[in-house]
Scaffold this motif. Structure first.
Motif, PDB file in Angstrom:
ATOM      1  N   VAL A 178      39.252  43.928  48.157  1.00  0.00           N
ATOM      2  CA  VAL A 178      38.273  43.611  49.207  1.00  0.00           C
ATOM      3  C   VAL A 178      38.925  42.739  50.283  1.00  0.00           C
ATOM      4  O   VAL A 178      38.737  42.959  51.483  1.00  0.00           O
ATOM      5  CB  VAL A 178      37.041  42.909  48.603  1.00  0.00           C
ATOM      6  CG1 VAL A 178      36.055  42.552  49.705  1.00  0.00           C
ATOM      7  CG2 VAL A 178      36.383  43.793  47.555  1.00  0.00           C
ATOM      8  N   ALA A 179      39.706  41.751  49.857  1.00  0.00           N
ATOM      9  CA  ALA A 179      40.437  40.919  50.815  1.00  0.00           C
ATOM     10  C   ALA A 179      41.415  41.758  51.623  1.00  0.00           C
ATOM     11  O   ALA A 179      41.603  41.530  52.829  1.00  0.00           O
ATOM     12  CB  ALA A 179      41.177  39.803  50.079  1.00  0.00           C
ATOM     13  N   ALA A 180      42.031  42.751  50.973  1.00  0.00           N
ATOM     14  CA  ALA A 180      42.977  43.627  51.672  1.00  0.00           C
ATOM     15  C   ALA A 180      42.271  44.460  52.739  1.00  0.00           C
ATOM     16  O   ALA A 180      42.781  44.614  53.860  1.00  0.00           O
ATOM     17  CB  ALA A 180      43.683  44.537  50.670  1.00  0.00           C
ATOM     18  N   VAL A 181      41.106  45.000  52.403  1.00  0.00           N
ATOM     19  CA  VAL A 181      40.336  45.788  53.381  1.00  0.00           C
ATOM     20  C   VAL A 181      39.901  44.904  54.546  1.00  0.00           C
ATOM     21  O   VAL A 181      39.980  45.301  55.713  1.00  0.00           O
ATOM     22  CB  VAL A 181      39.116  46.435  52.698  1.00  0.00           C
ATOM     23  CG1 VAL A 181      38.195  47.074  53.735  1.00  0.00           C
ATOM     24  CG2 VAL A 181      39.559  47.489  51.685  1.00  0.00           C
ATOM     25  N   PHE A 182      39.451  43.700  54.229  1.00  0.00           N
ATOM     26  CA  PHE A 182      39.049  42.749  55.269  1.00  0.00           C
ATOM     27  C   PHE A 182      40.214  42.464  56.219  1.00  0.00           C
ATOM     28  O   PHE A 182      40.054  42.465  57.450  1.00  0.00           O
ATOM     29  CB  PHE A 182      38.550  41.453  54.622  1.00  0.00           C
ATOM     30  CG  PHE A 182      38.351  40.321  55.583  1.00  0.00           C
ATOM     31  CD1 PHE A 182      37.254  40.303  56.445  1.00  0.00           C
ATOM     32  CD2 PHE A 182      39.265  39.275  55.650  1.00  0.00           C
ATOM     33  CE1 PHE A 182      37.073  39.265  57.343  1.00  0.00           C
ATOM     34  CE2 PHE A 182      39.087  38.234  56.546  1.00  0.00           C
ATOM     35  CZ  PHE A 182      37.990  38.223  57.393  1.00  0.00           C
ATOM     36  N   LEU A 183      41.401  42.222  55.660  1.00  0.00           N
ATOM     37  CA  LEU A 183      42.576  41.943  56.485  1.00  0.00           C
ATOM     38  C   LEU A 183      42.945  43.137  57.355  1.00  0.00           C
ATOM     39  O   LEU A 183      43.340  42.979  58.512  1.00  0.00           O
ATOM     40  CB  LEU A 183      43.763  41.578  55.594  1.00  0.00           C
ATOM     41  CG  LEU A 183      43.919  40.114  55.219  1.00  0.00           C
ATOM     42  CD1 LEU A 183      45.103  39.942  54.282  1.00  0.00           C
ATOM     43  CD2 LEU A 183      44.093  39.243  56.444  1.00  0.00           C
ATOM     44  N   ALA A 184      42.841  44.331  56.794  1.00  0.00           N
ATOM     45  CA  ALA A 184      43.151  45.532  57.569  1.00  0.00           C
ATOM     46  C   ALA A 184      42.216  45.652  58.774  1.00  0.00           C
ATOM     47  O   ALA A 184      42.638  46.051  59.871  1.00  0.00           O
ATOM     48  CB  ALA A 184      43.027  46.776  56.681  1.00  0.00           C
ATOM     49  N   ILE A 185      40.966  45.286  58.587  1.00  0.00           N
ATOM     50  CA  ILE A 185      40.000  45.316  59.695  1.00  0.00           C
ATOM     51  C   ILE A 185      40.388  44.284  60.756  1.00  0.00           C
ATOM     52  O   ILE A 185      40.358  44.571  61.957  1.00  0.00           O
ATOM     53  CB  ILE A 185      38.572  45.048  59.173  1.00  0.00           C
ATOM     54  CG1 ILE A 185      38.121  46.203  58.277  1.00  0.00           C
ATOM     55  CG2 ILE A 185      37.594  44.857  60.325  1.00  0.00           C
ATOM     56  CD1 ILE A 185      36.813  45.950  57.555  1.00  0.00           C
ATOM     57  N   VAL A 186      40.773  43.081  60.307  1.00  0.00           N
ATOM     58  CA  VAL A 186      41.183  42.038  61.249  1.00  0.00           C
ATOM     59  C   VAL A 186      42.400  42.493  62.058  1.00  0.00           C
ATOM     60  O   VAL A 186      42.440  42.346  63.293  1.00  0.00           O
ATOM     61  CB  VAL A 186      41.499  40.733  60.501  1.00  0.00           C
ATOM     62  CG1 VAL A 186      42.123  39.705  61.450  1.00  0.00           C
ATOM     63  CG2 VAL A 186      40.243  40.156  59.865  1.00  0.00           C
ATOM     64  N   LEU A 187      43.400  43.048  61.383  1.00  0.00           N
ATOM     65  CA  LEU A 187      44.594  43.537  62.086  1.00  0.00           C
ATOM     66  C   LEU A 187      44.230  44.624  63.098  1.00  0.00           C
ATOM     67  O   LEU A 187      44.766  44.653  64.215  1.00  0.00           O
ATOM     68  CB  LEU A 187      45.603  44.083  61.074  1.00  0.00           C
ATOM     69  CG  LEU A 187      46.309  43.074  60.168  1.00  0.00           C
ATOM     70  CD1 LEU A 187      47.223  43.799  59.185  1.00  0.00           C
ATOM     71  CD2 LEU A 187      47.121  42.074  60.983  1.00  0.00           C
TER      72      LEU A 187
END
Length: 492
Positions: A353-362
């Motif tokens: 979930v943190a990885a998906v969140f980071l991908a959205i931020v990037l």
């Protein structure tokens, strides 16, 4: 992504479902952690992009000695850092160590600074990667493609890899790292063979050379190339026999990087000559290394360097992305970020979930940069590289200086627990101050906007401090969870 669709149960701060927030235990050995840490350092990118600038505007032929000094300072830090491992059992690294050494009210701001710094370096490297991909594709196919396309492709691939089991990430990073180090060593060997050992001047390591004019600039790049080695502790929850694996990986990573950089700088300096290297490197720092490769290895090596710069940058993005994801995961698990970000995959045990969140931020930042018409190499990369570097160097110095305090509070004094980390911390603090006062040298651009970005870290730290004080007064249980131990050692 089935695990992300679980019910959104509202719980008090600091109360989470432990069954859904466990990383995969005992899967990373020493070599895997070393590969991941060194991949974040991006050795080839350091040699191609940073080392020529250090040779040109630093202390010239004394640059190899500057890298030796940086390596010694990092080793002094590591000596105390690894002694603290039995007491700090959390994937938060800086966050957990600073909380244990100073206080939770300082540890939480440090955590936010660390997360923002890793994210900034990830954005900087992503921008450079997108540029290199576009440039390489045009060289091979003759077709011009927008850098934004390659940024989007890279984000998707990195997110997919981070979503899956950590061992997959370790495998990808190990392949990329071996390739780039092999290429660096091949160039070094060619210079040694063709120039001959007598050409290598030991006077380059004399105090008069190392401590000559420009040492401060050289130290900025030396320390900047070594930040990230503290991230061995980020993986201690996933390590095999963490009390052995993490210290061993930390020492190996610091020694390999320090010796590799010092040897390479010496070879590059010798390839030109101690008296002329600063002038030649300053004339065209961007092509200095590829020109040496062309001279000593042949024209084919310049093309291979172009390919390996892409793979090196991708490996660094992937490693930084994983570091950022684990910081967000650790903060969410401790109840200071939304609980949902602490969920781990039911099969892969990754902080998906943190990885998906980071991908959205990037993706959002990349889109905003594209709309603003920013250049990936001239604008985006310099903008974020200084921000991330200063942030991590500051935390590195704070962590090192906190180690002797941690042990002094327990009545433990000695060379390894107090003296060595204190000396290392002072050296890193000096380098950090040099980086802040010579910020334009670190970023490579002289822009008032870029130079003012470190204030973002101050704002982030203040916000973290306010939240820590609020938690301490309103939610003491959540406050006590900040940087708390998360590993049960069977022998303890």
């Amino acid at each position: 992504m089935s695990s992300t669709s679980t019910s959104m149960t509202i719980q008090p701060p600091g109360v989470t479902d432990a069954a859904d927030e466990q990383l995969e235990r005992g899967v990373l050995g020493t070599s895997a952690i070393v590969f991941m840490v060194l991949a974040v350092a991006a050795p080839l990118a350091v040699v191609v992009a940073l080392m020529p600038i250090a040779l040109a505007f630093g202390n010239g032929a004394g640059v190899p000695g500057a890298w030796i000094l940086g390596g010694i300072a990092m080793l002094l830090f590591a000596v105390g850092y690894v002694r603290q491992i039995p007491f700090v059992k959390n994937a938060g690294a800086f966050y957990a160590y600073i909380s244990a050494s100073f206080s939770r009210s300082i540890g939480l701001p440090a955590a936010y600074v660390a997360a923002v710094s890793y994210l900034a370096l990830c954005l900087s490297t992503l921008a450079a990667l997108a540029f290199f991909c576009s440039d390489l594709f045009a060289l091979v196919s003759g077709v011009s493609t927008p850098w934004q396309l390659w940024a989007a492709i890279s984000i998707v691939i990195v997110a997919i890899l981070a979503y899956h089991r950590i061992t997959l990430v370790a495998t990808v990073l190990s392949v990329a790292l071996v390739a780039e180090i092999a290429m660096i060593m091949l160039l070094n060997l060619a210079i040694i063979v063709q120039k001959g050992l007598p050409a290598f001047n030991l006077q380059d390591f004399a105090p008069s050379s190392v401590f000559g004019p420009g040492l401060g600039i050289a130290l900025i790049y030396a320390f900047n190339s070594m930040i990230g080695f503290e991230s061995t502790a980020i993986y201690q929850e996933e390590a095999k026999n963490r009390k052995v694996t993490i210290p061993r990986a930390t020492y190996i990573a610091v020694l390999v990087a320090g010796l590799l950089y010092a040897l390479t700088a010496w070879c590059l300096s010798t390839s030109i000559g101690s008296l002329e290297v600063a002038k030649v490197a300053g004339a065209d720092p961007g092509h200095f290394v590829t020109a040496r490769a062309n001279d000593f290895l042949g024209a084919w090596s310049a093309h291979l360097f172009s390919v390996l710069v892409v793979t090196s940058s991708f490996a660094a993005v992937l490693g930084l992305f994983n570091n950022s994801a684990r910081y967000i995961y650790a903060l969410a698990r401790d109840g200071v970020l939304p609980q949902r970000l602490a969920k781990t995959h039911p099969v892969y045990k990754s902080p998906h979930v943190a990885a998906v969140f980071l991908a959205i931020v990037l993706s959002v930042v990349t889109a905003v940069a594209a709309i603003a018409g920013l250049d990936p190499l001239l604008n985006i990369a310099p903008m974020f590289v200084g921000l991330g570097s200063v942030g991590l160097m500051t935390l590195l110095a704070l962590t090192a200086l906190g180690v002797p305090l941690f042990f002094a509070r327990r009545g433990t004094y000695g060379l390894a627990t107090t003296v060595a980390p204190a000396l290392g911390g002072i050296a890193i603090a000096v380098a950090t101050w040099l980086a802040i006062t010579n910020y334009s040298a670190l970023t490579g651009v002289d822009s008032p906007l870029v130079s003012s970005l470190p204030w973002v870290l101050v704002v982030v730290a203040l916000a973290g401090g306010v939240q820590a004080l609020w938690l301490r007064s309103s939610h003491p249980q959540a406050y006590e969870r900040i940087g708390a131990s998360r590993i049960e050692d069977p022998l303890e």
